[in-house]
Structures are given as C-alpha cells and as structure tokens.
Write an enzyme that holds these catalytic residues in place. Structure first.
Site, short mmCIF file in Angstrom:
data_model
loop_
_atom_site.label_atom_id
_atom_site.label_comp_id
_atom_site.label_asym_id
_atom_site.label_seq_id
_atom_site.Cartn_x
_atom_site.Cartn_y
_atom_site.Cartn_z
N LYS A 47 0.84 -1.21 0.00
CA LYS A 47 0.00 0.00 0.00
C LYS A 47 0.87 1.26 0.00
O LYS A 47 0.61 2.21 -0.73
CB LYS A 47 -0.95 -0.02 1.22
CG LYS A 47 -2.05 -1.05 1.08
CD LYS A 47 -2.79 -1.32 2.38
CE LYS A 47 -3.74 -2.51 2.20
NZ LYS A 47 -4.44 -2.89 3.42
N GLN A 77 -4.75 -1.52 9.71
CA GLN A 77 -4.58 -2.84 9.10
C GLN A 77 -5.13 -3.93 10.02
O GLN A 77 -4.77 -3.99 11.19
CB GLN A 77 -3.08 -3.08 8.80
CG GLN A 77 -2.81 -4.37 8.06
CD GLN A 77 -3.39 -4.40 6.64
OE1 GLN A 77 -3.33 -3.42 5.90
NE2 GLN A 77 -3.97 -5.53 6.26
N ASP A 133 -11.02 2.45 3.88
CA ASP A 133 -11.35 1.04 3.72
C ASP A 133 -12.85 0.82 3.54
O ASP A 133 -13.28 -0.26 3.15
CB ASP A 133 -10.92 0.26 4.98
CG ASP A 133 -9.62 -0.52 4.76
OD1 ASP A 133 -9.27 -0.75 3.59
OD2 ASP A 133 -8.97 -0.88 5.76
#
Ligand code: NDP
Length: 283
Positions: A53, A97, A120
C-alpha cells in the site's frame, strides 16, 4: 478456454489515472493527499500488505505514513491514536490494518475512524450508505471486483451471481454492489447445503472463502465469469480459492491469483484516498 482478467494490468491503468489526478488536486487545494496506515504488531502478511500500500501511494504521488505500534498497545491507546488522526487536517485517509491483536475490539477501533477518512469503507456509516445507495466510501476489494467486471463489459442485469463467503469486508458488500447492477444474488457460506449445485447454477461466481482450490472446474457452468478473491499461502505460494487450471476450461472469464483481485484492491484504495481528500478539502 477462459479469458484471464489481468488485475495487475488493470490496476496499473487505474494507478496511472490516480497519479495524473494528484497534481491538479494539489494545485486546487494546496495540499497533498495523505494516507496514514496503522499497523499493530508484526504479522508478516499484514506487513507485506502495508508495504504494498505504501509503495503504491508513493508511486501515485500520494503521501503515506506508516505508524507501527507494538502489539501490546491497549485498545484505548489505539482509539486515542485514531482520534488524533481524525482531528489532523493534514490526514485524509486512515487505514487500520486488520487483524488486530485479540485484546483489541476491531469494531470499536473502526467505529472511531472519521467516516470521511475511512478509506477502507468499513465504518458503519459507510456500510449503511452502501446498503441504502447513498454516497459513501466503498470497501476496496468489492470496488476493485466491480471495476474488473466493468472492464469485461459483462451485463449483470438478471444474471445469477453467487458469492461464496459472507464476510463484512468482501461477501456482504459485493452482494450489495451486484444488486445495484440488478444481478440476482445468492450468498453461500459454510452451512450451505449443496455448494456445487449453487455454483453450477451461477453466471457469475465470486469466491471469497480462504480455502485453496475449493471451487473446481466441475462446479462451474460453461461460460460463467469467475472472480477469485481468495489468498491462501500453500508451501510458500499464493493460491486462490478457485482451482484455476480446471476452472479456466469452463469459465468465459477468470481472475488469476496472484495478479487478480489483490492488485485491484490496492488500486481502489488509492481511488478512495483521492475521494476522501476531495470530500474533506472541498468543504
Ligand atoms: P472470512 O474468513 O471472513 O470469511 C470466509 C467465508 O467463507 C465465511 O463466510 C465462511 O462461512 C465461508 N466458508 C468457509 N468455509 C466454507 C465452505 N466450505 N463452503 C462455503 N463457504 C465457506 O474471509 P474474508 O472474506 O476475509 O476473506 C476470504 C478470502 O479472501 C481469504 O482468502 C482472504 O485472504 C481473501 N481476501 C483477499 C483480498 C484481496 O485483496 N485479494 C481482500 C480480502 C480478503 P461462515 O460465515 O459460515 O463461517
């Protein structure tokens, strides 16, 4: 023989589009889009996702910051960290995460993320927006899957779509997005009675289970579109939920693992970061 949907190539195109957009956005708002990724602990898979990422952000001209925290961090400390990022006007995207250590309730942490910075798309308000069809941040993996389906111009209207897996991050949200395209959607899971029968009935199969090669060619209707979300590490290799070799003999289109949905997830994350940036900065 199926046509392979090249997620790597498609992702490259999207990342190039994002990269082209960044200078104009910087000029317009006098700031660079900034994604902060919070990594708790040293899980190797999480570390490699976070690295990917970061690299993608760097290449697209998006600023990224990785905050690595010791696995002993308390839930309260992590929540306070997220709150401080919510308040920072130079942060446009926050990604925590997953998975988090067992002593931390991931839902509580995600609930704390400012909806407009939730790149997200996991915040309950973004999930609600997805259900209702109002503007919100779409979760990256389902968004990437829809981009792949659009790239092959498949008309989903009235088609039977089977999703195998009912997780909050893949199965449930992709169902909503397929419904928006007027597909007739079925979601299978571990209690589904006859998975093979469900699969053979489907024009589109989205496999998001986490079991290597569980969907085999004999379970696929001739000409079906097969999207393999699964990432399984077997003997150091990445293997999908679909048995690619037998499935490609039956499918019309199929995604590989690696090089399919994975790169699309990252491309969608970059798109989401720019979207969040614009929403926040255009206030
Ligand atoms: P979860 O573990 O949260 O969900 C798995 C789902 O599969 C559950 O709904 C479970 O059913 C169902 N399931 C388990 N066994 C069977 C079975 N025998 N038959 C039918 N259904 C079954 O997984 P995720 O959605 O988080 O991830 C799925 C896969 O996708 C994983 O391999 C993950 O690594 C990968 N992934 C890949 C991404 C990418 O970017 N490429 C992004 C996210 C995930 P039940 O609910 O009944 O337990």
């Amino acid at each position: 023989m199926a046509t392979v949907i090249d997620g790597k190539a498609l992702s490259k195109e999207i990342r190039a589009q994002v990269k082209d957009q960044v200078p104009a956005l910087e000029k317009k708002y006098g700031k660079t889009p900034h994604l902060v990724v919070v990594l708790v602990g040293e899980d190797p898979a999480s570390q490699s996702y976070v690295r990917a990422k970061e690299r993608a952000c760097e290449r697209a001209g998006i600023r990224s910051t990785k905050l690595t925290k010791d696995p002993s961090i308390s839930e309260e400390e992590l929540i306070n960290l997220v709150k401080s990022l919510n308040e920072d006007p130079d942060v446009h995207g926050i990604l925590v995460q997953l998975p988090l250590p067992d002593h931390i309730d991931a839902n509580k942490v995600i609930d704390t993320i400012e909806q407009k910075k939730d790149v997200d798309g996991f915040h309950p308000l973004n999930i609600a927006a997805l259900q209702i069809g109002t503007p919100g941040v779409l979760p990256a993996t389902p968004k990437g899957i829809m981009t792949m389906l659009e790239s092959i111009n498949v008309d989903l209207q009235g088609k039977k779509a089977l999703i195998v897996g009912r997780s909050n991050i893949v199965g449930k949200p992709i169902a909503q997005l397929l419904l928006r395209k007027h597909a007739t959607v079925t979601i299978a899971h571990s209690r589904t009675k006859d998975l093979k029968k469900e699969c053979l009935d489907a024009d589109v199969i989205i496999a998001a289970v986490g079991r290597a090669k569980m969907i085999t060619g004999d379970m696929i209707k001739e000409g079906a579109v097969v999207i393999d979300v699964g990432v399984n590490r077997v003997d150091g290799k990445l293997i999908g939920d679909v048995d690619f070799e037998s499935a490609k003999e039956k499918a019309s289109f199929i995604t590989p693992v690696p090089g399919g949905v994975g790169p699309m997830t990252i491309a969608s994350l970059l798109q989401n970061t720019l979207e969040c940036f614009e929403v926040l900065e255009s206030k």
